[in-house]
Design a protein around this motif. Structure first.
Motif, short mmCIF file in Angstrom:
data_model
loop_
_atom_site.label_atom_id
_atom_site.label_comp_id
_atom_site.label_asym_id
_atom_site.label_seq_id
_atom_site.Cartn_x
_atom_site.Cartn_y
_atom_site.Cartn_z
N THR A 1 0.84 -1.19 0.00
CA THR A 1 0.00 0.00 0.00
C THR A 1 0.87 1.25 0.00
OG1 THR A 1 -0.08 0.28 2.39
CG2 THR A 1 -1.75 -1.17 1.40
N THR A 2 0.32 2.31 -0.50
CA THR A 2 1.03 3.58 -0.49
C THR A 2 1.31 4.00 0.95
OG1 THR A 2 -0.02 4.22 -2.55
CG2 THR A 2 0.90 5.99 -1.21
N TYR A 3 0.30 3.87 1.81
CA TYR A 3 0.50 4.24 3.21
C TYR A 3 1.66 3.46 3.80
CZ TYR A 3 -0.17 5.11 8.14
OH TYR A 3 0.05 5.47 9.44
N TYR B 1 1.25 -2.66 9.40
CA TYR B 1 0.90 -1.39 8.75
C TYR B 1 1.72 -1.22 7.47
CZ TYR B 1 -1.18 0.11 13.24
OH TYR B 1 -1.93 0.22 14.39
N MET C 1 -4.63 -1.13 8.62
CA MET C 1 -4.51 0.32 8.58
C MET C 1 -4.72 0.85 9.99
SD MET C 1 -3.74 1.73 5.71
CE MET C 1 -4.31 3.40 5.86
N GLU D 1 -7.33 6.71 12.97
CA GLU D 1 -6.93 8.10 12.77
C GLU D 1 -5.98 8.60 13.87
OE1 GLU D 1 -9.08 12.41 12.34
OE2 GLU D 1 -10.15 10.65 11.60
N MET E 1 -2.59 7.10 13.33
CA MET E 1 -1.92 7.74 12.19
C MET E 1 -1.32 9.08 12.61
SD MET E 1 -4.39 7.29 8.91
CE MET E 1 -5.18 5.73 8.59
N ALA F 1 -1.41 13.74 5.78
CA ALA F 1 -1.80 13.74 4.37
C ALA F 1 -0.71 13.18 3.47
CB ALA F 1 -2.15 15.17 3.93
N PHE G 1 1.08 10.60 3.83
CA PHE G 1 0.98 9.14 3.74
C PHE G 1 -0.15 8.68 2.83
CE2 PHE G 1 3.10 9.99 7.77
CZ PHE G 1 4.21 9.18 7.66
N HIS G 2 -1.11 9.55 2.58
CA HIS G 2 -2.30 9.18 1.80
C HIS G 2 -2.34 9.79 0.41
CE1 HIS G 2 -4.00 7.20 5.26
NE2 HIS G 2 -3.68 8.25 5.98
N ALA H 1 -2.19 10.56 -3.41
CA ALA H 1 -2.45 9.62 -4.50
C ALA H 1 -1.23 9.39 -5.39
CB ALA H 1 -3.61 10.13 -5.35
#
Length: 140
Positions: A9-11, A48, A54, A57, A60, A72, A74-75, A77
């Motif tokens: 995942t990107t995160y 993670y 995930m 909040e 995170m 932001a 970590f998320h 696009a």
């Protein structure tokens, strides 16, 4: 020792990159969450990073704060957008507002340029027909 699993995942990928950039182990970062036991801290962070779980909040926010990065980031696009977030987050609030105004103006100018290019493309065949008709009419 088995090969590390790919980050799915990107995160997770960005979390791992940020953790390594700060020189922290998974256990060290897990300790930020109050997981003092290395047997629970490292596996939690590992999940993670691999995208198996995930964080909520609040978690995170704590991880981002420890790593000195905005949530932001970590998320985002894309990697370009993530870098923009990093650059802007390092500016004082007034400079952030100034930059936002400039970006909006730039985006609006691009939209106008695209509109004009589309209009030109649409009108070009019509204009060619008009000029051809006028040329033919002037010959007669």
């Amino acid at each position: 020792m088995p090969a590390p699993l790919p980050v799915s995942t990107t995160y997770g990928r960005r979390l791992r990159e940020a953790r390594l950039a700060r020189g922290l182990s998974q256990a060290d970062l897990g300790a930020v969450l109050g997981l003092e036991d290395q047997n629970s801290a490292a596996p939690r962070i590992s999940r993670y990073e691999r995208g198996e779980r995930m964080p909520d909040e609040a978690t995170m926010e704590r991880l981002a704060e420890e790593l000195g990065l905005p949530v932001a980031y970590f998320h985002a696009a894309s990697d370009v957008l993530a870098e923009v977030i990093l650059v802007v987050s390092r500016l004082p609030p007034e400079r952030q507002r100034e930059l936002l105004a400039r970006v909006r103006t730039y985006a609006e100018s691009l939209e106008l340029s695209e509109f004009l290019a589309d209009l030109q493309s649409a009108l070009c065949p019509i204009w060619q027909q008009v000029t051809q008709s006028l040329t033919e009419a002037s010959r007669n």
